[in-house]
Scaffold this motif. Structure first.
Motif, mmCIF file in Angstrom:
data_model
loop_
_atom_site.group_PDB
_atom_site.id
_atom_site.type_symbol
_atom_site.label_atom_id
_atom_site.label_comp_id
_atom_site.label_asym_id
_atom_site.label_seq_id
_atom_site.Cartn_x
_atom_site.Cartn_y
_atom_site.Cartn_z
ATOM 1 N N GLN A 1 -8.608 13.191 -7.275
ATOM 2 C CA GLN A 1 -8.129 12.646 -8.544
ATOM 3 C C GLN A 1 -9.133 12.899 -9.661
ATOM 4 O O GLN A 1 -8.754 13.249 -10.774
ATOM 5 C CB GLN A 1 -7.853 11.153 -8.400
ATOM 6 N N GLU A 2 -10.407 12.750 -9.369
ATOM 7 C CA GLU A 2 -11.443 13.006 -10.371
ATOM 8 C C GLU A 2 -11.431 14.468 -10.804
ATOM 9 O O GLU A 2 -11.522 14.782 -11.993
ATOM 10 C CB GLU A 2 -12.824 12.643 -9.818
ATOM 11 N N SER B 1 -11.150 19.758 -1.859
ATOM 12 C CA SER B 1 -11.104 18.304 -1.751
ATOM 13 C C SER B 1 -9.806 17.841 -1.106
ATOM 14 O O SER B 1 -9.798 16.905 -0.307
ATOM 15 C CB SER B 1 -11.253 17.690 -3.140
ATOM 16 N N LEU B 2 -8.698 18.507 -1.441
ATOM 17 C CA LEU B 2 -7.415 18.135 -0.829
ATOM 18 C C LEU B 2 -7.379 18.479 0.651
ATOM 19 O O LEU B 2 -6.786 17.745 1.440
ATOM 20 C CB LEU B 2 -6.268 18.820 -1.568
ATOM 21 N N ARG B 3 -8.012 19.576 1.018
ATOM 22 C CA ARG B 3 -8.072 19.935 2.445
ATOM 23 C C ARG B 3 -8.901 18.926 3.233
ATOM 24 O O ARG B 3 -8.649 18.696 4.410
ATOM 25 C CB ARG B 3 -8.666 21.324 2.616
ATOM 26 N N GLY B 4 -9.876 18.330 2.585
ATOM 27 C CA GLY B 4 -10.706 17.318 3.243
ATOM 28 C C GLY B 4 -10.123 15.922 3.137
ATOM 29 O O GLY B 4 -10.741 14.961 3.566
ATOM 30 N N PHE B 5 -8.936 15.806 2.541
ATOM 31 C CA PHE B 5 -8.241 14.524 2.381
ATOM 32 C C PHE B 5 -9.075 13.510 1.615
ATOM 33 O O PHE B 5 -9.005 12.309 1.869
ATOM 34 C CB PHE B 5 -7.807 13.941 3.742
ATOM 35 N N ASN B 6 -9.861 13.971 0.677
ATOM 36 C CA ASN B 6 -10.660 13.094 -0.161
ATOM 37 C C ASN B 6 -9.867 12.843 -1.453
ATOM 38 O O ASN B 6 -10.008 13.559 -2.444
ATOM 39 C CB ASN B 6 -12.015 13.743 -0.459
ATOM 40 N N ILE B 7 -9.018 11.821 -1.407
ATOM 41 C CA ILE B 7 -8.077 11.554 -2.498
ATOM 42 C C ILE B 7 -8.789 11.153 -3.787
ATOM 43 O O ILE B 7 -8.454 11.631 -4.864
ATOM 44 C CB ILE B 7 -7.064 10.466 -2.079
ATOM 45 N N SER C 1 2.675 13.058 -12.607
ATOM 46 C CA SER C 1 2.647 14.508 -12.749
ATOM 47 C C SER C 1 1.274 15.041 -13.130
ATOM 48 O O SER C 1 0.969 16.196 -12.888
ATOM 49 C CB SER C 1 3.675 14.955 -13.798
ATOM 50 N N GLU C 2 0.405 14.217 -13.731
ATOM 51 C CA GLU C 2 -0.895 14.744 -14.131
ATOM 52 C C GLU C 2 -1.786 15.053 -12.932
ATOM 53 O O GLU C 2 -2.771 15.764 -13.059
ATOM 54 C CB GLU C 2 -1.613 13.818 -15.118
ATOM 55 N N PHE C 3 -1.438 14.544 -11.748
ATOM 56 C CA PHE C 3 -2.213 14.836 -10.563
ATOM 57 C C PHE C 3 -1.535 15.889 -9.690
ATOM 58 O O PHE C 3 -2.045 16.235 -8.643
ATOM 59 C CB PHE C 3 -2.449 13.570 -9.736
ATOM 60 N N ASP C 4 -0.404 16.407 -10.129
ATOM 61 C CA ASP C 4 0.320 17.404 -9.362
ATOM 62 C C ASP C 4 -0.333 18.766 -9.594
ATOM 63 O O ASP C 4 -0.377 19.256 -10.722
ATOM 64 C CB ASP C 4 1.788 17.429 -9.788
ATOM 65 N N MET D 1 0.807 -1.175 0.000
ATOM 66 C CA MET D 1 0.000 0.000 0.000
ATOM 67 C C MET D 1 0.862 1.254 0.000
ATOM 68 O O MET D 1 0.518 2.235 -0.631
ATOM 69 C CB MET D 1 -0.907 -0.016 1.229
ATOM 70 N N GLY D 2 1.984 1.218 0.650
ATOM 71 C CA GLY D 2 2.899 2.355 0.656
ATOM 72 C C GLY D 2 3.434 2.639 -0.731
ATOM 73 O O GLY D 2 3.624 3.785 -1.109
ATOM 74 N N ASN D 3 3.692 1.580 -1.515
ATOM 75 C CA ASN D 3 4.189 1.779 -2.874
ATOM 76 C C ASN D 3 3.133 2.444 -3.754
ATOM 77 O O ASN D 3 3.450 3.236 -4.619
ATOM 78 C CB ASN D 3 4.608 0.441 -3.498
ATOM 79 N N CYS D 4 1.907 2.103 -3.528
ATOM 80 C CA CYS D 4 0.812 2.670 -4.324
ATOM 81 C C CYS D 4 0.738 4.183 -4.125
ATOM 82 O O CYS D 4 0.588 4.936 -5.069
ATOM 83 C CB CYS D 4 -0.507 2.017 -3.943
ATOM 84 N N LYS D 5 0.866 4.648 -2.885
ATOM 85 C CA LYS D 5 0.817 6.083 -2.608
ATOM 86 C C LYS D 5 2.016 6.793 -3.219
ATOM 87 O O LYS D 5 1.890 7.891 -3.738
ATOM 88 C CB LYS D 5 0.769 6.336 -1.110
#
Length: 175
Positions: free
Chosen positions: A136-137, A126-132, A12-15, A1-5
């Protein structure tokens, strides 16, 4: 799971910083294109005014000024008006059509920019609410909007080229 994160962070498309840089670059390109188009529109307006003066005053042959100096004091015969040729009318119609299309694309660009800005605010919330997943969407939606901005910018540049060509052709027929 750590590797997935870790892999998600490397994409970069999610940065958000990369998205914001692409957005700023697209905005600058659009602003430059719009300034160029405004210059072309002013130039075409000047050419059309010259064309109208030429057709109204009969200055198409270029000898009117010399004839006035040699003319007797009696009233001169009216100078025939130079009609707008079919080619000139076609170019004028093309210019107006291109200008309308530029306005349509500018409206699409403005709407897309507004949607992207809204997307950035949603992403931040969404990032402040930690809704990953939601983040991403939203990031994918922003990527789509940025891609659409790039396509609209290319379309605007093509229209600018068309306008430039039509103005140059009209200038050659007036002169």
């Amino acid at each position: 799971m750590g590797n997935c994160k870790k892999q998600e962070r490397k994409r970069s498309e999610f940065d958000i910083n990369e998205l914001f840089k692409r957005f700023k670059l697209a905005s600058k390109q659009i602003q430059k294109s719009l300034r160029d188009i405004e210059g072309l529109l002013k130039r075409s307006q000047g050419l059309m005014q010259r064309l109208q003066i030429t057709s109204n005053n009969g200055l198409a042959n270029g000898n009117t000024f010399f004839n006035v100096a040699a003319a007797p004091a009696a009233p001169a015969a009216p100078t025939p008006q130079a009609p707008v040729t079919g080619i000139q009318q076609g170019l004028i119609n093309n210019i107006f059509s291109t200008v309308r299309e530029i306005g349509r694309v500018r409206t699409q660009i403005r709407n897309t920019v507004e949607a992207a800005i809204g997307g950035f605010f949603l992403l931040r919330r969404s990032l402040r609410g930690f809704n990953i997943e939601r983040s991403q969407e939203i990031a994918l939606g922003i990527i789509v909007l940025i891609s659409q901005l790039e396509n609209l910018t290319l379309q605007l540049e093509e229209l600018e080229d068309d306008l430039n060509i039509n103005i140059a052709l009209l200038a050659n027929t007036v002169l």
